[in-house]
Structures are given as structure tokens and as C-alpha cells.
Design a protein around this motif. Structure first.
Motif, PDB file in Angstrom:
ATOM      1  N   ILE A   1     -22.228  97.863  98.357  1.00 58.21           N
ATOM      2  CA  ILE A   1     -23.184  97.076  97.580  1.00 58.21           C
ATOM      3  C   ILE A   1     -23.733  97.944  96.455  1.00 58.21           C
ATOM      4  O   ILE A   1     -24.279  99.020  96.693  1.00 58.21           O
ATOM      5  CB  ILE A   1     -24.332  96.556  98.479  1.00 58.21           C
ATOM      6  N   ASP A   2     -23.570  97.467  95.214  1.00 63.37           N
ATOM      7  CA  ASP A   2     -24.069  98.198  94.052  1.00 63.37           C
ATOM      8  C   ASP A   2     -25.355  97.615  93.500  1.00 63.37           C
ATOM      9  O   ASP A   2     -26.095  98.308  92.791  1.00 63.37           O
ATOM     10  CB  ASP A   2     -23.013  98.193  92.939  1.00 63.37           C
ATOM     11  N   VAL A   3     -25.634  96.353  93.776  1.00 62.79           N
ATOM     12  CA  VAL A   3     -26.837  95.677  93.269  1.00 62.79           C
ATOM     13  C   VAL A   3     -27.353  94.753  94.365  1.00 62.79           C
ATOM     14  O   VAL A   3     -26.555  94.131  95.084  1.00 62.79           O
ATOM     15  CB  VAL A   3     -26.549  94.867  91.980  1.00 62.79           C
ATOM     16  N   ILE A   4     -28.671  94.670  94.494  1.00 62.74           N
ATOM     17  CA  ILE A   4     -29.302  93.762  95.454  1.00 62.74           C
ATOM     18  C   ILE A   4     -30.179  92.794  94.670  1.00 62.74           C
ATOM     19  O   ILE A   4     -31.015  93.209  93.861  1.00 62.74           O
ATOM     20  CB  ILE A   4     -30.145  94.525  96.490  1.00 62.74           C
TER      21      ILE A   4
ATOM     22  N   PHE B   1     -19.928  88.659  96.643  1.00 66.07           N
ATOM     23  CA  PHE B   1     -21.315  88.548  97.105  1.00 66.07           C
ATOM     24  C   PHE B   1     -21.376  88.738  98.613  1.00 66.07           C
ATOM     25  O   PHE B   1     -20.469  88.318  99.348  1.00 66.07           O
ATOM     26  CB  PHE B   1     -21.904  87.172  96.765  1.00 66.07           C
ATOM     27  N   GLN B   2     -22.454  89.381  99.059  1.00 69.80           N
ATOM     28  CA  GLN B   2     -22.791  89.441 100.481  1.00 69.80           C
ATOM     29  C   GLN B   2     -24.176  88.814 100.618  1.00 69.80           C
ATOM     30  O   GLN B   2     -25.185  89.409 100.252  1.00 69.80           O
ATOM     31  CB  GLN B   2     -22.795  90.875 101.013  1.00 69.80           C
TER      32      GLN B   2
ATOM     33  N   ILE C   1     -22.322  92.702  95.409  1.00 71.41           N
ATOM     34  CA  ILE C   1     -23.701  92.295  95.119  1.00 71.41           C
ATOM     35  C   ILE C   1     -24.301  91.715  96.392  1.00 71.41           C
ATOM     36  O   ILE C   1     -23.720  90.811  97.007  1.00 71.41           O
ATOM     37  CB  ILE C   1     -23.761  91.257  93.982  1.00 71.41           C
ATOM     38  N   GLY C   2     -25.439  92.251  96.799  1.00 71.03           N
ATOM     39  CA  GLY C   2     -26.169  91.713  97.941  1.00 71.03           C
ATOM     40  C   GLY C   2     -27.187  90.689  97.472  1.00 71.03           C
ATOM     41  O   GLY C   2     -27.919  90.927  96.505  1.00 71.03           O
TER      42      GLY C   2
ATOM     43  N   LEU D   1     -28.655  96.102 103.386  1.00 72.59           N
ATOM     44  CA  LEU D   1     -27.825  96.108 102.182  1.00 72.59           C
ATOM     45  C   LEU D   1     -27.894  97.456 101.463  1.00 72.59           C
ATOM     46  O   LEU D   1     -26.902  97.899 100.870  1.00 72.59           O
ATOM     47  CB  LEU D   1     -28.268  94.984 101.240  1.00 72.59           C
ATOM     48  N   ASP D   2     -29.053  98.099 101.507  1.00 77.44           N
ATOM     49  CA  ASP D   2     -29.199  99.389 100.829  1.00 77.44           C
ATOM     50  C   ASP D   2     -28.331 100.460 101.479  1.00 77.44           C
ATOM     51  O   ASP D   2     -27.872 101.391 100.812  1.00 77.44           O
ATOM     52  CB  ASP D   2     -30.669  99.804 100.852  1.00 77.44           C
TER      53      ASP D   2
END
Length: 444
Positions: A233-236, A204-205, A177-178, A227-228
Motif C-alpha cells: 500500500i502506497d497511499v491510504i 484498491f484494498q 491504494i488502501g 494498511l500502514d
């Protein structure tokens, strides 16, 4: 953008300035330069700077809107310096104005404020720089900002950026998760604490950026792009605590909204409190009322999922036991049936039925073969009677000759051959060759 109340004056002043600049340009451009510049006779820097200054000074004053990124007004100086930035692009210009003009503004200007200035482009020969000399500065009020946000809301809605069908579902358990939020902010603590309380193994990032002011939009867009592109990363999540309308303006910026809409990774908006509704909430794939709510919605609750697993195991166990009991009862019923007392009887009866059907089939096939053989013999006899062999056997013959092309043809008329022509005579038991000595007509 909303047209300021002074739009009419703005348009007329800008038109006069532009027309005067265009007219001057046309007049000067229509005349050839008095002095040309060549490699042997170049212009000095002062000449080039003076000509540029002459062109710029012919421009009229214009109304300009932007966001203040820097203010320099030293005590005891008569001139103040501002840096005016375009909110939707990485473009800025220096603005100079009389220091008293800046001090008269209430409330005092601060960095990040939106203003409209009436200024004239000015080129300074000594430094070779371009700036705007402002004679009027007007802050953009809250009402004006809200009206602009509403117009932008309608524009983005018309383009389909708010459509429910374009929003993506969040993964059940994201592997990464970003989080984009302010440094050491309460929003960051709320998201991390609530997410880890629900799922301790969550990864988390965190990317800390400015969440208000002129640097907020560029930094958030860069963090979103980074992040994209990260496959882990699956969710921002974009999170910020509450604030005033001016503080939350970056999250209604058009550039940020379009960047979120273009992102391939699902984006969660957690801005402010429940009443706060920036445009980012409508563009994001999921809108959370608070950062705390975002921490609860991006990951499942480990206790709830553990309880659900236990329930599913119990249901599976009960279903398996029920199926085994049903099959056992069915097996007991099969054992109690009379057919199992003589298991070979049904097989023997079926074998007898098969033998009967085989015999019937054999007789039917023999009958069909006999009938077809009889029909074949009759057809052969008719064919023999009607064929040329039988005719030849009765004393007839077939006379053939070769045409000019060398092909054998059946002789049907004496006119087709001449005297001395070779002939081929076919009879029932062979072929004889002859030569035509003469040809006569019909002697019947």
C-alpha cells in the motif's frame, strides 16, 4: 475540553466528594485493622465486598463526561442503564439513572451522543460490580462540541501536526491504494469509480468500517494501522460522504488525528463536502474536498498521460532530427576546409616542432649535468681538504682509549689514562696498538 457552564458547581461538588473520601481514608488507614486476614483465618467474600463498598460509598458525587455507547430503558421499569465511554481511550463504565430522568431529555438520547452526568460511584454487593448512579444528565450541545474541536485544533497546530513541511507527496502512480470507508457507501463507489475511470489498472484494498458513532474511531484506527503496515500500500484514503456536525465528529477525534500523523504511508482525507473541514483534513498529507475529488487525485489520468507520452516522443524525435541535421552541416563544413586537402601537412609541422623542442631539451639537460658535475667535483675537493683523512696523511694520528664502559674515546688529555692503558692509534693507512708506559704533563 471546554468547561461546562456548571463548572463551578462541578468543581465544588467533586472537591467535597474527594475530600470526604480522602479524610475517611486517612482516618481508617491510620487505625490498624481490628481483624486481620490470614491463610488460616481468611475473610469471607461478603466481608471483602462490604469493605470495598464502604470505601466506594464514602466517595462524593462527580461530574463525568463521555459518549453514550448503549442505552437500556425497558418500558415499565424504574431504572435505566447507560454505558458511558471515554472518547479518547478504550474505557467505559455503566451508569444507572431513574427512567423518568432519561425520558425528560429533549431531544431523546441516542447512541454516540456526548453527555455530562452528575453521578456517585456505587458498588453492588450482590454482583460485585461498580457503576455510577446519575442524578443529573446534560447533553453536550453543538456549540460546546465546536468549541472543543477549536481548542483541539489549536493544540495540534501548536504541536506542528498541521505544518506543511511534514506533509508527504503522493507517489505518481501508487502500486496499491488502501481505502477506509463505510460499507456499500456512496463515498466508496465515488472513489473507486473515478479512480478506475482515470487509471483502469489501479489496485484498491478496501477496508469497511463504521464512519460515525462510537465505534468509528477505534475501527478506523485499526484499519489505518493494518494498511500502514502493508508494504503493498502506497497511499491510504479515508473517505466519507457528507453529514451533520455530530456525524463528522469521529474525524475530529484526537486519537485518530494522532494516528494519521504517525502513519508512515501518505494519508488522503476525503470527508464530506467542500464546506466540511474536520481536523483530519489538516493532519492528512492531502485534503480532498469530496470522495470524488480523492478518486481523481490519487491516480493520474491514463488519457492525459498517454497524450503526454506522445508529445514527449514527438519532441524527442524533433530534437534528434535537429541534432542530426546540425552534425551533418558541421561535417560538410569540415570537408570543405583546405586543411583536409593535405591532412599530413599539419602532422609533419607538428612533428618538426616536437623534434626542435626535443633537441632544445637535450642540450639544456646536458648543460645542467655539466654544471652540476663541476660543482660536485669542487665540493668533493673542499671536503677532502677539510676532512680528517687529509690531516692524517700529513703525519697526524688519532689516539683512542677505552673508557670504563668499554667504549672507544679520543684521547684529549693525559689525565684520561693511566700507565699501562692500552691505546689505539689511527694513522692514514691503518691502525696501530700501543701501551702507555708513563704519562707526563705538558712539556712545552
Amino acid at each position: 475540553m471546554t468547561t461546562p457552564p456548571h463548572a463551578n458547581r462541578t468543581t465544588s461538588d467533586a472537591s467535597r466528594g474527594n475530600n470526604s473520601g480522602n479524610n475517611s481514608g486517612n482516618e481508617t488507614g491510620s487505625q490498624p485493622p481490628r481483624e486481620g486476614s490470614t491463610a488460616e483465618h481468611p475473610w469471607p467474600v461478603r466481608t471483602v465486598a462490604r469493605k470495598i463498598a464502604d470505601w466506594i460509598h464514602r466517595l462524593g458525587s462527580v461530574w463525568v463526561e463521555g459518549q453514550v455507547t448503549q442505552i437500556s430503558a425497558r418500558p415499565g421499569t424504574g431504572t435505566a442503564f447507560l454505558t458511558l465511554r471515554d472518547p479518547a481511550a478504550d474505557v467505559s463504565m455503566t451508569v444507572t439513572c431513574p427512567a423518568p430522568l432519561l425520558r425528560e431529555i429533549e431531544p431523546p438520547l441516542r447512541e454516540g451522543a456526548r453527555i455530562v452526568v452528575f453521578a456517585k460511584p456505587t458498588f453492588y454487593l450482590g454482583r460485585g460490580t461498580l457503576s455510577l448512579r446519575a442524578s443529573d444528565i446534560r447533553p453536550v450541545g453543538i456549540g460546546e462540541l465546536l468549541a472543543r474541536i477549536e481548542r483541539l485544533r489549536r493544540l495540534l497546530a501548536a504541536e506542528g501536526l498541521f505544518a506543511p513541511e511534514r506533509k508527504r507527496r503522493l507517489p505518481f502512480l501508487p502500486k496499491g491504494i488502501g481505502l477506509i470507508t463505510g460499507r456499500a457507501s456512496a463515498a466508496e463507489r465515488d472513489v473507486l469509480a473515478n479512480a478506475r475511470a482515470r487509471w483502469p489498472a489501479v489496485c484498491f484494498q478496501v477496508v469497511n468500517t463504521a464512519v460515525q458513532g462510537v465505534q468509528a474511531v477505534p475501527q478506523i484506527c485499526r484499519a489505518l494501522s493494518t494498511l500502514d503496515k502493508d508494504p503493498a500500500i502506497d497511499v491510504i484514503v479515508i473517505a466519507r460522504g457528507g453529514g451533520s456536525v455530530e456525524d463528522l465528529l469521529p474525524f475530529s477525534d484526537e486519537a485518530l488525528c494522532r494516528a494519521v500523523a504517525a502513519a508512515r504511508t501518505p494519508v488522503v482525507s476525503a470527508i464530506g463536502h467542500e464546506p466540511d473541514s474536520p481536523l483530519l483534513d489538516h493532519v492528512a498529507d492531502l485534503r480532498c474536498s469530496t470522495p470524488t475529488d480523492a478518486g481523481k487525485r490519487v491516480v493520474p489520468d491514463v488519457r492525459e498521460e498517454t497524450e503526454r507520452v506522445h508529445q514527449l516522443r514527438d519532441r524527442a524525435r524533433r530534437a534528434l532530427h535537429g541534432w542530426v541535421d546540425t552534425q551533418c552541416r558541421l561535417l560538410d563544413q569540415l570537408r570543405s576546409r583546405p586543411v583536409l586537402a593535405d591532412p599530413l601537412g599539419p602532422i609533419q609541422r607538428r612533428a618538426d616542432e616536437v623534434a626542435v623542442q626535443v633537441e632544445r631539451g637535450r642540450r639544456a639537460v646536458l648543460a645542467t649535468l655539466t654544471r652540476e658535475q663541476t660543482a660536485l667535483a669542487a665540493a668533493r675537493a673542499r671536503l677532502t681538504a677539510l676532512g680528517p683523512t687529509a690531516t692524517l696523511a700529513r703525519g697526524y694520528s688519532v689516539v683512542q682509549f677505552r673508557d670504563p664502559a668499554g667504549n672507544l674515546r679520543v684521547l684529549r688529555s693525559v689525565s684520561e689514562i693511566a700507565e699501562g692503558a692500552p691505546l689505539r692509534i689511527r694513522v692514514a693507512d691503518g691502525v696501530a696498538h700501543a701501551t702507555a708506559e708513563r704519562t707526563d704533563g705538558d712539556d712545552r
